[in-house]
Design an enzyme around this catalytic site. Sequence first.
Site, PDB file in Angstrom:
ATOM      1  N   LEU A 198      11.610  -7.646 -17.764  1.00  0.00           N
ATOM      2  CA  LEU A 198      11.178  -7.789 -19.170  1.00  0.00           C
ATOM      3  C   LEU A 198      11.145  -6.438 -19.851  1.00  0.00           C
ATOM      4  O   LEU A 198      11.235  -6.337 -21.070  1.00  0.00           O
ATOM      5  CB  LEU A 198       9.743  -8.369 -19.218  1.00  0.00           C
ATOM      6  CG  LEU A 198       9.555  -9.863 -19.105  1.00  0.00           C
ATOM      7  CD1 LEU A 198       8.093 -10.198 -19.299  1.00  0.00           C
ATOM      8  CD2 LEU A 198      10.420 -10.604 -20.113  1.00  0.00           C
TER       9      LEU A 198
ATOM     10  N   HIS B  96       6.910  -9.674   2.545  1.00  0.00           N
ATOM     11  CA  HIS B  96       5.442  -9.673   2.464  1.00  0.00           C
ATOM     12  C   HIS B  96       4.831 -10.955   3.021  1.00  0.00           C
ATOM     13  O   HIS B  96       3.660 -11.236   2.773  1.00  0.00           O
ATOM     14  CB  HIS B  96       4.999  -9.493   1.008  1.00  0.00           C
ATOM     15  CG  HIS B  96       5.294  -8.124   0.477  1.00  0.00           C
ATOM     16  ND1 HIS B  96       5.366  -7.864  -0.874  1.00  0.00           N
ATOM     17  CD2 HIS B  96       5.570  -6.947   1.108  1.00  0.00           C
ATOM     18  CE1 HIS B  96       5.639  -6.571  -1.043  1.00  0.00           C
ATOM     19  NE2 HIS B  96       5.780  -6.003   0.138  1.00  0.00           N
TER      20      HIS B  96
HETATM   21  C1  BV8 Z   1       2.915  -0.110   3.805  1.00  0.00           C
HETATM   22  C2  BV8 Z   1       1.300 -10.100  -0.199  1.00  0.00           C
HETATM   23  C3  BV8 Z   1       3.354   1.428   5.594  1.00  0.00           C
HETATM   24  C4  BV8 Z   1      -0.100 -10.281  -0.646  1.00  0.00           C
HETATM   25  C5  BV8 Z   1       1.832  -7.961  -1.149  1.00  0.00           C
HETATM   26  C6  BV8 Z   1      -3.240   3.439   1.070  1.00  0.00           C
HETATM   27  C7  BV8 Z   1      -3.319   2.870   2.335  1.00  0.00           C
HETATM   28  C8  BV8 Z   1      -2.288   2.103   2.866  1.00  0.00           C
HETATM   29  C9  BV8 Z   1      -1.157   1.873   2.117  1.00  0.00           C
HETATM   30  C10 BV8 Z   1      -1.100   2.420   0.859  1.00  0.00           C
HETATM   31  C11 BV8 Z   1      -2.101   3.197   0.322  1.00  0.00           C
HETATM   32  N1  BV8 Z   1      -1.733   3.601  -0.928  1.00  0.00           N
HETATM   33  C12 BV8 Z   1      -0.510   3.088  -1.209  1.00  0.00           C
HETATM   34  C13 BV8 Z   1      -0.121   2.379  -0.141  1.00  0.00           C
HETATM   35  C14 BV8 Z   1       1.094   1.650   0.022  1.00  0.00           C
HETATM   36  C15 BV8 Z   1       0.838   0.230  -0.433  1.00  0.00           C
HETATM   37  C16 BV8 Z   1       1.077   0.183  -1.932  1.00  0.00           C
HETATM   38  O1  BV8 Z   1       2.201   0.243  -2.352  1.00  0.00           O
HETATM   39  N2  BV8 Z   1      -0.005   0.087  -2.727  1.00  0.00           N
HETATM   40  C17 BV8 Z   1       0.180   0.074  -4.175  1.00  0.00           C
HETATM   41  C18 BV8 Z   1      -0.736  -0.955  -4.801  1.00  0.00           C
HETATM   42  C19 BV8 Z   1      -0.083   1.489  -4.691  1.00  0.00           C
HETATM   43  N3  BV8 Z   1       1.782  -0.594   0.270  1.00  0.00           N
HETATM   44  C20 BV8 Z   1       1.438  -1.147   1.434  1.00  0.00           C
HETATM   45  O2  BV8 Z   1       0.343  -1.106   1.905  1.00  0.00           O
HETATM   46  C21 BV8 Z   1       2.579  -1.837   2.152  1.00  0.00           C
HETATM   47  N4  BV8 Z   1       2.640  -1.393   3.510  1.00  0.00           N
HETATM   48  O3  BV8 Z   1       3.081   0.755   2.970  1.00  0.00           O
HETATM   49  O4  BV8 Z   1       2.994   0.115   5.177  1.00  0.00           O
HETATM   50  C22 BV8 Z   1       4.830   1.604   5.541  1.00  0.00           C
HETATM   51  C23 BV8 Z   1       5.359   2.800   5.081  1.00  0.00           C
HETATM   52  C24 BV8 Z   1       6.718   2.961   5.034  1.00  0.00           C
HETATM   53  C25 BV8 Z   1       7.581   1.954   5.445  1.00  0.00           C
HETATM   54  C26 BV8 Z   1       7.035   0.775   5.890  1.00  0.00           C
HETATM   55  C27 BV8 Z   1       5.655   0.592   5.926  1.00  0.00           C
HETATM   56  C28 BV8 Z   1       2.383  -3.322   2.167  1.00  0.00           C
HETATM   57  C29 BV8 Z   1       2.439  -3.843   0.744  1.00  0.00           C
HETATM   58  C30 BV8 Z   1       2.438  -5.382   0.772  1.00  0.00           C
HETATM   59  C31 BV8 Z   1       1.238  -5.903   0.015  1.00  0.00           C
HETATM   60  N5  BV8 Z   1       1.347  -7.353  -0.095  1.00  0.00           N
HETATM   61  N6  BV8 Z   1       1.972  -9.290  -1.188  1.00  0.00           N
HETATM   62  C32 BV8 Z   1      -0.223 -11.467  -1.558  1.00  0.00           C
HETATM   63  O5  BV8 Z   1       0.767 -11.812  -2.247  1.00  0.00           O
HETATM   64  O6  BV8 Z   1      -1.332 -11.990  -1.596  1.00  0.00           O
HETATM   65  S1  BV8 Z   1       2.382  -7.101  -2.450  1.00  0.00           S
HETATM   66  C33 BV8 Z   1       2.196  -7.995  -3.879  1.00  0.00           C
HETATM   67  O7  BV8 Z   1       2.548  -7.052  -4.861  1.00  0.00           O
HETATM   68  C34 BV8 Z   1       3.123  -9.182  -4.134  1.00  0.00           C
HETATM   69  O8  BV8 Z   1       3.989  -9.400  -3.059  1.00  0.00           O
HETATM   70  C35 BV8 Z   1       3.939  -8.805  -5.353  1.00  0.00           C
HETATM   71  O9  BV8 Z   1       5.271  -9.158  -5.237  1.00  0.00           O
HETATM   72  C36 BV8 Z   1       3.816  -7.350  -5.307  1.00  0.00           C
HETATM   73  C37 BV8 Z   1       3.714  -6.700  -6.661  1.00  0.00           C
HETATM   74  O10 BV8 Z   1       4.838  -6.230  -6.994  1.00  0.00           O
HETATM   75  P1  BV8 Z   1       5.836  -7.019  -7.983  1.00  0.00           P
HETATM   76  O11 BV8 Z   1       6.459  -8.111  -7.233  1.00  0.00           O
HETATM   77  O12 BV8 Z   1       6.669  -5.985  -8.583  1.00  0.00           O
HETATM   78  O13 BV8 Z   1       4.933  -7.726  -9.075  1.00  0.00           O
HETATM   79  P2  BV8 Z   1       4.244  -7.065 -10.342  1.00  0.00           P
HETATM   80  O14 BV8 Z   1       3.316  -8.075 -10.887  1.00  0.00           O
HETATM   81  O15 BV8 Z   1       3.759  -5.696  -9.984  1.00  0.00           O
HETATM   82  O16 BV8 Z   1       5.440  -6.860 -11.401  1.00  0.00           O
HETATM   83  C38 BV8 Z   1       6.038  -7.972 -11.983  1.00  0.00           C
HETATM   84  C39 BV8 Z   1       7.242  -7.449 -12.739  1.00  0.00           C
HETATM   85  O17 BV8 Z   1       7.951  -8.575 -13.267  1.00  0.00           O
HETATM   86  C40 BV8 Z   1       6.881  -6.571 -13.914  1.00  0.00           C
HETATM   87  O18 BV8 Z   1       7.719  -5.428 -13.934  1.00  0.00           O
HETATM   88  C41 BV8 Z   1       7.169  -7.469 -15.133  1.00  0.00           C
HETATM   89  O19 BV8 Z   1       7.650  -6.707 -16.244  1.00  0.00           O
HETATM   90  C42 BV8 Z   1       8.245  -8.360 -14.616  1.00  0.00           C
HETATM   91  N7  BV8 Z   1       8.287  -9.697 -15.228  1.00  0.00           N
HETATM   92  C43 BV8 Z   1       7.236 -10.474 -15.596  1.00  0.00           C
HETATM   93  N8  BV8 Z   1       7.705 -11.630 -16.108  1.00  0.00           N
HETATM   94  C44 BV8 Z   1       9.068 -11.580 -16.045  1.00  0.00           C
HETATM   95  C45 BV8 Z   1       9.438 -10.345 -15.476  1.00  0.00           C
HETATM   96  N9  BV8 Z   1      10.719  -9.992 -15.297  1.00  0.00           N
HETATM   97  C46 BV8 Z   1      11.669 -10.869 -15.682  1.00  0.00           C
HETATM   98  N10 BV8 Z   1      11.393 -12.076 -16.230  1.00  0.00           N
HETATM   99  C47 BV8 Z   1      10.111 -12.460 -16.420  1.00  0.00           C
HETATM  100  N11 BV8 Z   1       9.855 -13.649 -16.985  1.00  0.00           N
END
Ligand code: BV8
Length: 236
Positions: free
Chosen positions: A206, A112
Amino acid sequence: MSARTESIVVLTGAGISAESGIKTFRAADGLWENHPIDDVATPEGFERNPQLVYEFYNQRRQQLLSEQVRPNAAHSYLAKFEHEFPGNFLLITQNVDNLHERAGSENLVHMHGELLKMRCLNSQLIFDIAEDFNFDTNCRCCHSPGNLRPHIVWFGEMPLQMNKINQALESCDVFVAIGTSGNVHPASDFYQTAKIHRAHTAELNLERTGSRFDEHIIGNASEVVPKYLENLLQVC
Ligand code: BV8
């Protein structure tokens, strides 16, 4: 787990950096530093209000570079494992922070993008950046302002190095997801690709996410990651 473990792929998400003081995406409840994701992490948001997006990333970059934010035991053990494991190892991170590098990880893909890099819209050249930058900052290739954006993959944009990622997923024996909610595509599908290719899959988090891994290890990354990797090294 297969008799011989020759290739391991690890995917990390925001949860591995939570104990280092970096907010997770989920914890922001779809808001990031009180901004709707659409306003600060999409190309349309950048088009609409570039100054807001520059400020959003400048603030996160300065937080990352602050004294308080440093790699935790999970980052350190991943780097240690990479150097002790005799087979192939690839670390894929969704995170844009540099904590894996600072912990010593080397074979690393930032799918990303990276907070400490910016990209010229004209040349697509990528430059390291530790200071604030914005619309008025001259880029180092065109020597003029107005061409620079954060080197970050926004929603709706193609993640980086997908060919390398897919090749690794299709040939690994073990796939481990650490601290990721499985809400963001395509990273959320990686464990299925590995599973289809007969890898053993484990998630360390977690809480259990909705994804169907072979193993679910619950706990803080800084505690469960070192233990899990120590065991993995024994059986490889
Ligand atoms: C794509 C940079 C095509 C930004 C990020 C409509 C139009 C277009 C696309 C879409 C659409 N609808 C859906 C999509 C797809 C979209 C998507 O997934 N949307 C979601 C919101 C529904 N994805 C995209 O657009 C991607 N591109 O699809 O292109 C394609 C298709 C096929 C193949 C290739 C390409 C691009 C997505 C990239 C977005 N950019 N980051 C920035 O950082 O400013 S993503 C951003 O979200 C971060 O990188 C972050 O990492 C990520 C979130 O995910 P997680 O890392 O899992 O973080 P989260 O907070 O969600 O979870 C934390 C976890 O940790 C939890 O489970 C928690 O329990 C746990 N945790 C917490 N503390 C601890 C812990 N675990 C252990 N120990 C702890 N202490």
